[in-house]
Structure formats: C-alpha cells, structure tokens
Design an enzyme around this catalytic site. Sequence first.
Site, PDB file in Angstrom:
ATOM      1  N   ASN A 132       1.102  -1.135   0.112  1.00  0.00           N
ATOM      2  CA  ASN A 132       0.154   0.311   0.037  1.00  0.00           C
ATOM      3  C   ASN A 132       0.775   1.339  -0.217  1.00  0.00           C
ATOM      4  OD1 ASN A 132      -2.827  -1.328   0.062  1.00  0.00           O
ATOM      5  ND2 ASN A 132      -1.522  -1.977   2.187  1.00  0.00           N
ATOM      6  N   SER A 154       5.413  10.866   7.113  1.00  0.00           N
ATOM      7  CA  SER A 154       5.511  10.952   8.968  1.00  0.00           C
ATOM      8  C   SER A 154       6.520  10.588   9.419  1.00  0.00           C
ATOM      9  CB  SER A 154       4.717  10.010   8.886  1.00  0.00           C
ATOM     10  OG  SER A 154       4.665   9.391  10.377  1.00  0.00           O
ATOM     11  N   TYR A 203       6.400   0.788   9.055  1.00  0.00           N
ATOM     12  CA  TYR A 203       5.760   2.090   8.437  1.00  0.00           C
ATOM     13  C   TYR A 203       6.898   3.151   8.580  1.00  0.00           C
ATOM     14  CZ  TYR A 203       2.677   6.285   8.716  1.00  0.00           C
ATOM     15  OH  TYR A 203       1.646   7.061   8.968  1.00  0.00           O
ATOM     16  N   LYS A 219       7.490   5.377   4.204  1.00  0.00           N
ATOM     17  CA  LYS A 219       6.977   6.510   4.974  1.00  0.00           C
ATOM     18  C   LYS A 219       8.479   6.928   4.077  1.00  0.00           C
ATOM     19  CE  LYS A 219       2.855   6.979   4.638  1.00  0.00           C
ATOM     20  NZ  LYS A 219       1.934   7.804   3.923  1.00  0.00           N
TER      21      LYS A 219
HETATM   22  N1  LIG Z   1      -3.444  11.071  10.880  1.00  0.00           N
HETATM   23  C1  LIG Z   1      -1.990  10.707  11.078  1.00  0.00           C
HETATM   24  O1  LIG Z   1      -2.288  11.574  11.942  1.00  0.00           O
HETATM   25  C2  LIG Z   1      -1.093  10.813  10.335  1.00  0.00           C
HETATM   26  C3  LIG Z   1      -1.345  10.115   9.001  1.00  0.00           C
HETATM   27  N2  LIG Z   1       0.028  10.150   7.788  1.00  0.00           N
HETATM   28  C4  LIG Z   1       0.006   9.664   6.790  1.00  0.00           C
HETATM   29  O2  LIG Z   1      -1.226  10.087   5.973  1.00  0.00           O
HETATM   30  C5  LIG Z   1      -2.039   9.494   5.326  1.00  0.00           C
HETATM   31  C6  LIG Z   1      -3.921   9.491   5.806  1.00  0.00           C
HETATM   32  O3  LIG Z   1      -4.146   9.333   6.901  1.00  0.00           O
HETATM   33  P1  LIG Z   1      -5.399   8.850   7.663  1.00  0.00           P
HETATM   34  O4  LIG Z   1      -5.820  10.047   7.243  1.00  0.00           O
HETATM   35  O5  LIG Z   1      -4.475   9.561   8.990  1.00  0.00           O
HETATM   36  O6  LIG Z   1      -4.911   7.617   7.264  1.00  0.00           O
HETATM   37  P2  LIG Z   1      -6.808   7.123   7.068  1.00  0.00           P
HETATM   38  O7  LIG Z   1      -6.921   5.515   7.430  1.00  0.00           O
HETATM   39  O8  LIG Z   1      -7.841   7.523   8.323  1.00  0.00           O
HETATM   40  O9  LIG Z   1      -7.560   7.306   5.536  1.00  0.00           O
HETATM   41  C7  LIG Z   1      -6.675   6.431   4.158  1.00  0.00           C
HETATM   42  C8  LIG Z   1      -7.853   6.267   3.337  1.00  0.00           C
HETATM   43  O10 LIG Z   1      -6.276   5.621   2.162  1.00  0.00           O
HETATM   44  C9  LIG Z   1      -7.552   4.413   1.684  1.00  0.00           C
HETATM   45  N3  LIG Z   1      -6.870   3.663   1.751  1.00  0.00           N
HETATM   46  C10 LIG Z   1      -6.126   2.765   2.374  1.00  0.00           C
HETATM   47  N4  LIG Z   1      -5.266   2.340   1.052  1.00  0.00           N
HETATM   48  C11 LIG Z   1      -6.142   2.362   0.390  1.00  0.00           C
HETATM   49  C12 LIG Z   1      -5.318   2.246  -1.286  1.00  0.00           C
HETATM   50  N5  LIG Z   1      -4.274   0.555  -0.912  1.00  0.00           N
HETATM   51  N6  LIG Z   1      -5.537   2.243  -2.122  1.00  0.00           N
HETATM   52  C13 LIG Z   1      -6.514   2.951  -2.006  1.00  0.00           C
HETATM   53  N7  LIG Z   1      -7.815   3.393  -0.548  1.00  0.00           N
HETATM   54  C14 LIG Z   1      -6.480   3.523   0.079  1.00  0.00           C
HETATM   55  C15 LIG Z   1      -8.434   4.013   2.603  1.00  0.00           C
HETATM   56  O11 LIG Z   1      -9.931   3.504   2.352  1.00  0.00           O
HETATM   57  C16 LIG Z   1      -8.386   5.605   3.515  1.00  0.00           C
HETATM   58  O12 LIG Z   1     -10.494   6.198   3.279  1.00  0.00           O
HETATM   59  C17 LIG Z   1      -1.171   8.350   5.350  1.00  0.00           C
HETATM   60  O13 LIG Z   1      -0.569   7.620   4.560  1.00  0.00           O
HETATM   61  C18 LIG Z   1      -0.778   8.502   6.955  1.00  0.00           C
HETATM   62  O14 LIG Z   1       0.416   7.220   6.891  1.00  0.00           O
HETATM   63  C19 LIG Z   1       0.669  10.650   7.936  1.00  0.00           C
HETATM   64  C20 LIG Z   1       1.306  11.585   9.923  1.00  0.00           C
HETATM   65  C21 LIG Z   1       0.558  11.542  10.489  1.00  0.00           C
HETATM   66  O1  LIG Z   2       1.998   8.780  10.852  1.00  0.00           O
HETATM   67  C1  LIG Z   2       0.898   7.962  11.901  1.00  0.00           C
HETATM   68  O2  LIG Z   2       1.681   9.346  13.101  1.00  0.00           O
HETATM   69  C2  LIG Z   2       0.562   9.665  14.013  1.00  0.00           C
HETATM   70  C3  LIG Z   2       1.502  10.397  15.530  1.00  0.00           C
HETATM   71  O3  LIG Z   2       1.741   8.966  15.947  1.00  0.00           O
HETATM   72  P1  LIG Z   2       1.610   8.348  17.015  1.00  0.00           P
HETATM   73  O4  LIG Z   2       3.282   6.958  17.202  1.00  0.00           O
HETATM   74  O5  LIG Z   2       1.790   9.461  18.144  1.00  0.00           O
HETATM   75  O6  LIG Z   2       0.314   7.847  17.357  1.00  0.00           O
HETATM   76  C4  LIG Z   2      -0.112   8.768  13.807  1.00  0.00           C
HETATM   77  O7  LIG Z   2      -0.921   8.466  15.306  1.00  0.00           O
HETATM   78  C5  LIG Z   2      -0.846   7.875  12.799  1.00  0.00           C
HETATM   79  O8  LIG Z   2      -2.104   7.304  12.897  1.00  0.00           O
HETATM   80  C6  LIG Z   2       0.042   7.824  11.743  1.00  0.00           C
HETATM   81  O9  LIG Z   2      -0.195   7.773  10.573  1.00  0.00           O
END
Ligand SMILES: NC(=O)C1=CN([C@@H]2O[C@H](COP(=O)(O)OP(=O)(O)OC[C@H]3O[C@@H](n4cnc5c(N)ncnc54)[C@H](O)[C@@H]3O)[C@@H](O)[C@H]2O)C=CC1
Ligand SMILES: O=C1O[C@H](COP(=O)(O)O)[C@@H](O)[C@H](O)[C@H]1O
Length: 298
Positions: free
Chosen positions: A90, A115, A152, A156
Amino acid sequence: MDEPVLLTGAGGRVGQAILHGIGDDYEWRLLDREPLPAAKVPDRVTDADRYVADITDARAVREAMAGVGAVIHLAGDPRKTAPWDSVLRNNIDGTQVVMRAAADAGVEKFAFASSNHAVGGYETEDRTPDLYRTDDDYRLDGTELPRPGNLYGVSKATGEALGRFYHDQHGMSVVCVRIGNLTKDHPPREYERGQAMWLSHRDCAHLFDRCLQADYGYEIVYGISNNDRRYYSIKRAREALGYDPADNSANYTFEGEPKAGAETNEPETGESETADAVDDAPAEPNFPSDPDTPTDGA
Ligand SMILES: NC(=O)C1=CN([C@@H]2O[C@H](COP(=O)(O)OP(=O)(O)OC[C@H]3O[C@@H](n4cnc5c(N)ncnc54)[C@H](O)[C@@H]3O)[C@@H](O)[C@H]2O)C=CC1
Ligand SMILES: O=C1O[C@H](COP(=O)(O)O)[C@@H](O)[C@H](O)[C@H]1O
C-alpha cells in the site's frame, strides 16, 4: 496551478480534514478504495470525479490521473504497527504507481503524506521525554537523514526517496509533508509526544493548500501546528510554502481542554457532517493484520 486536484485516500482522516477546510476551493478528483458516503464529498464533486480504486491498480490510477494538475497523495496504511506486507503493497508499491502515473501525465505538483515515523529513530532514550518539552531546543528540520523507528516509517522514507527520484528525473515538483499527529478540535489528550507534534484540522487544510499554491522543486517539511512545545521545525514549511499555522497545543491543558483566556481558535467542527464523519473514522483502519510478517520497532 492547473486543476483538477487528485486526492488519494480522500475518505480518511487527513483527506477529510483537507476537504472540510478547502473542499470548496478546488476542482477535486477523489480516489479511495472504499466508496465515499455523500457526507464525505464536497457538493461540487460529481460522480464522474469519484474513483473507487486501489492505488496499486496502475490502470485505474492512470485513468484517474488524466488531465490532473496536482496530486495530494494520502492513501496508504497509516498504522505504525503495520506489517511489512501491507506497507510494501500500500505505501511503497502504491506510492510508486501514483507518482509514476503523475509524472507520465505531466502533473505539476505532488504532495506526499509522509510521517513523523520516518524520523522516529531520533527519539532516543537519552533525548526523551525532554524532547517533548518546551524548554528543550532540539529540532529536526527536514535536512536530517531519515531514521525510521518501524517498518511503517521505512515505507514513508521510501516514499520520500521516490519523490526525489520523480522530481529529479521527471521535473515534477514534490513536497513530502512529515505529518505529526492530526486530531480534531484539540490536541491529543494526555500525550506529551502527540501534543508536541499536534496538527490541527484547519492547519492541515491550510498546509496542503500551500502545497498546491506555492512554487517549489523538492521539499521535505514538517506538518505540525505552531506548538510552543515541539521538536520539529516548521521554518522550512513557512519559507518554502508560506505555511502560517493558527493553532498551538500550548493553548490547551494536558488533558486537551482549552486554557482559560487562551486563543483556542480551532473552531468547533461538530456542526459539519463532513467533520462528524472524520470523528467517526476508525483509529485502526481497514487493514488486516498479518501475524506472519514482522512489525519491527512499532
Ligand atoms: N493521521 C495522522 O495523524 C497521520 C497520517 N499520516 C499519513 O497520512 C495519510 C492519511 O492518513 P489517515 O487519513 O490518518 O489514514 P486513514 O486510514 O484515515 O485514511 C487512509 C485512506 O486511504 C484509503 N486507502 C488505504 N489504502 C489504500 C489503497 N491501497 N488504495 C486506495 N485507497 C487506500 C483508505 O480507504 C482510507 O480512506 C497516510 O498515508 C498516513 O500514513 C502521516 C502522519 C500522521
Ligand atoms: O504516521 C502517523 O503518526 C501519527 C502519530 O503517531 P503516534 O505514534 O503518536 O500515534 C498516528 O496517529 C497516525 O495514525 C500515523 O499514521
């Protein structure tokens, strides 16, 4: 910048924070492997601009990419405990498919959701927990080498390297945003590390807006709010992108409540259907865990 903007992973937490903030400002093409309920889609987005596809499906991604001016690429496995099979498929393969399709289609700007975990290894035992506190002046600024603390994070860091490649070899502008910890309405509760890397919803939308508007070549920036307590510098995001965050975790108590008299101006978003949908997003999203593959260093 030419529109439309392709947003992958549109239905997730980050995607919804972006759409809630700037959903009316761009012509969007939304891609997610899960169908998006109407509440998660801005009014102006037609059915033709909604793609239910997996990012590892090169043909589907090429189709969604046709005519696109910019990409915000979020889709992937966001779990810090994600097993190798999943991040390989992914986050690494999927990101290469999306970046290659973007470069082939002549996309001008590409923002990649990296990330904090790409550099989690800098949080050594001797630096923590001081690192998470206001009086510690240690800063990562995006020029340091990646130092993942889990697989993970490795995925990234690999996405960042793919971005470097597609910038150097194909001239695509690429910005890698090392996102901290996105939460809605208040910083993570009772979590020092999370409060130091808090990214509020409105700062998230503003930051990705700047990724679409600014001129840059290849950049790595940190995606956090203007937190007093931080170990990531936002200087580069300010300089290269014009990022000007509004929120600061210091305006909240350790428990995540607004401090009396402080400007806790992250607006209450409870009135929005889109925001409600985000709040309901599962903490550990739709990825099967595979006990046979390692999740080293989670
Ligand atoms: N939420 C956070 O605090 C952080 C998020 N990130 C990065 O930001 C991005 C988004 O994270 P979130 O919104 O929190 O995750 P999330 O899980 O809420 O959203 C990810 C979305 O991508 C879709 N998805 C996953 N794999 C897929 C694939 N192979 N093909 C098509 N769609 C796919 C899922 O259905 C979901 O809607 C990720 O890449 C994550 O690693 C990075 C650091 C922190
Ligand atoms: O990359 C990500 O980081 C956030 C923050 O990390 P954490 O170790 O404090 O949980 C995480 O919430 C998120 O799911 C992840 O995609």
